[in-house]
Write a protein that holds these residues in place. Structure first.
Motif, PDB file in Angstrom:
ATOM      1  N   TRP A  16      30.031  49.370  42.910  1.00  0.00           N
ATOM      2  CA  TRP A  16      30.564  50.777  42.492  1.00  0.00           C
ATOM      3  C   TRP A  16      31.036  51.367  43.896  1.00  0.00           C
ATOM      4  O   TRP A  16      32.207  51.996  43.760  1.00  0.00           O
ATOM      5  N   HIS A  58      21.041  47.600  40.672  1.00  0.00           N
ATOM      6  CA  HIS A  58      21.693  47.691  39.091  1.00  0.00           C
ATOM      7  C   HIS A  58      20.833  46.378  38.743  1.00  0.00           C
ATOM      8  O   HIS A  58      20.178  45.467  39.131  1.00  0.00           O
ATOM      9  N   GLY A 106      26.291  52.728  46.608  1.00  0.00           N
ATOM     10  CA  GLY A 106      26.730  53.534  45.412  1.00  0.00           C
ATOM     11  C   GLY A 106      25.817  52.946  44.221  1.00  0.00           C
ATOM     12  O   GLY A 106      26.132  51.766  43.609  1.00  0.00           O
ATOM     13  N   ASN A 124      33.506  45.883  43.215  1.00  0.00           N
ATOM     14  CA  ASN A 124      34.429  46.161  41.982  1.00  0.00           C
ATOM     15  C   ASN A 124      35.643  46.947  42.019  1.00  0.00           C
ATOM     16  O   ASN A 124      35.469  48.146  41.872  1.00  0.00           O
TER      17      ASN A 124
END
Ligand SMILES: Cc1ncc(COP(=O)(O)O)c(C=O)c1O
Length: 493
Positions: free
Chosen positions: A276, A191, A246, A302
């Motif tokens: 994720w 990310h 993820g 999260n």
């Protein structure tokens, strides 16, 4: 003075305030919850920005407005906002509406407290610890620490700061002067918050070394080894590896055991960005995807994504039991964290974070968990996997769809190949023409309000759709709708 002056608006009029809030709740229930989750209603009501400004009457004026006008503003805000709880909202890694989590958010908002001291948040201090303990147990830790952060990006940033501080505690006082050039490692599929975090913390984006990923988007441990040697040879000091469970686009899970071996060998902090994919730990069937996560030093997770807890709910979990969070971030403000309080001051957890005031983010997850049980949440995760599989199988049956790859998670990445491009894959301008399809279809679906689904280019791959199966209310009919709607929207292309 105040007593002799008529109060404006609802100040000091609890009866009118209550009536107003009842009206607002009615609007929310009708317009957001009932219509917003109804598949026959639009997912969005697209307007051009100038028109939208007019429709919303955004200007703030000297005079206050009537209650009826205020209620009308509430209706307009809802009308023109995207309904992320709608069963055709596939645009983000969060979607859907869990009524218990929403109840938690409403209670949180209404109580309007800050998470920093037991004095003003007694319930939430105890609750946060309990929720974090549960999440840590799923990671595989019987002890540790943690904190809810304002989003996964910030959780990741905390991990970088903690890893740096652990190695160079001096840097808290002396800043960058205390540091040699540092290097951290993550895969090219990570990310973007890892780079942002490095920039924000003064490490610089150059300190982020991008490790190669395989064709499925998983970090290649051998290349990690190579990058570490390279960084050392260049005089940099490796301190952290951020693996992803993820990934944002492809939904790939990095091989944590092999990465943990490398970290152990070189003495590096292992952070797992499971913002994720962390919720997969709830599933007995699928949690093998995160095998090895218990060897991490920190994990970002999260629940506002796959578990639909609602924004924001992001936990940073730590294996540390040495009060690292507080040592790294604490500044002992004497007006807030008085040491001579009449209760155990260890309950004043606010000095663990860089924020002062901090939202309560535990209640929405706690209440949802109470209602669903771990069992219910596990079913939700398993159902998302099963629906993603259904979508993949259906998609393969149709002529105009091509998978980017077999998914291992609930990100289903595919191209819609319109009639004019079918059978033309070898032609020189195929990729260029294909890359124009997704943006056109996106515009069409948004203008129509029928659904929202994200697309992106990815490395050498031209624009493809990333379908996210996360909303717990989704059914096979919604998957069929998605395919039919794309065929309908793209039939003339
Ligand atoms: C893998 C990953 N990490 C971190 C984040 C950032 O999370 P947030 O949007 O809560 O900052 C995302 C967001 O999509 C993500 O996919």
């Amino acid at each position: 003075m105040a007593d002799s002056q008529p109060l404006l608006s609802l100040d000091g009029d609890p009866v009118a305030a209550e009536a107003f809030l009842q009206d607002v709740f009615r609007i929310v229930v009708d317009e957001v919850i009932r219509k917003g989750t109804n598949a026959s209603e639009k997912v969005c009501e697209w307007k051009e920005p100038e028109e939208l400004k007019q429709l919303l009457d955004l200007e703030l004026r000297h005079e206050g407005e009537s209650q009826e006008q205020i209620l009308e503003h509430c209706r307009a805000v809802i009308r023109y906002s995207v309904k992320t709880c709608h069963p055709r909202f596939f645009n983000q890694l969060f979607s859907g509406l869990d009524p218990h989590a929403l109840a938690g958010r409403i209670v949180t908002e209404s109580l309007n407290t800050s998470q920093y001291t037991y004095e003003i948040a007694p319930v939430f201090v105890l609750m946060e610890e309990e929720v974090l303990k549960k999440l840590r147990a799923l990671v595989g830790w019987s002890s540790g620490d943690g904190v809810f952060c304002p989003g996964g990006s910030i959780s990741n940033m905390y991990a970088l700061n903690l890893a740096r501080y652990q190695r160079y505690p001096d840097c808290k006082q002396r800043g960058l002067r205390a540091l040699p050039p540092l290097a951290l490692f993550t895969s090219k599929e990570c990310h973007y918050s890892i780079k942002k975090g490095a920039a924000f913390l003064g490490l610089g984006t150059d300190s982020v070394r991008m490790v190669k990923a395989d064709e499925r988007g998983k970090m290649i441990p051998e290349d990690l080894e190579r990058q570490i040697s390279l960084a050392k040879a260049e005089g940099a000091v490796p301190f952290l590896v951020s693996a992803t469970s993820g990934t944002t686009v492809l939904g790939a899970f990095d091989p944590l055991e092999a990465i943990a071996d490398v970290c152990q060998h070189h003495g590096l902090w292992l952070h797992v960005d499971a913002a994720w994919g962390g919720s997969v730990l709830l599933s007995q069937t699928h949690r093998h995807l995160l095998a090895g996560i218990q060897r991490a030093d920190s994990v970002a997770w999260n629940p506002h994504k796959l578990l639909s807890a609602g924004l924001q709910c992001s936990a940073l979990l730590l294996r540390d039991t040495s009060n690292l969070l507080k040592r790294c971030h604490g500044s002992q403000a004497s007006y807030l964290f008085q040491q001579d309080k009449f209760y155990d001051v260890a309950l004043d957890t606010g000095d663990k974070v860089v924020q002062c005031g901090r939202r309560v983010d535990c209640l929405k997850l706690w209440l949802m968990w109470k209602a669903q049980g771990g069992q219910g949440l596990e079913r939700r995760v398993d159902q998302a996997f099963a629906l993603a599989r259904y979508l993949v199988e259906e998609l393969k049956k149709r002529e105009g769809f091509e998978l980017v790859m077999e998914p291992e998670f609930v990100n289903v990445c595919f191209w819609f190949v319109p009639p004019s491009l079918r059978g033309k894959k070898g032609s020189p301008d195929y990729s260029e023409r294909l890359s124009k399809v997704a943006p056109i279809l996106k515009e069409r679906m948004v203008r129509k309000g029928s659904m929202m689904i994200g697309y992106q280019p990815h490395g050498p791959l031209s624009n493809f759709f990333r379908m996210v199966v996360a909303n717990p209310a989704l059914t096979r009919a919604d998957m069929d709708f998605l395919l039919n709607e794309l065929e309908w929207l793209g039939q003339d292309l």
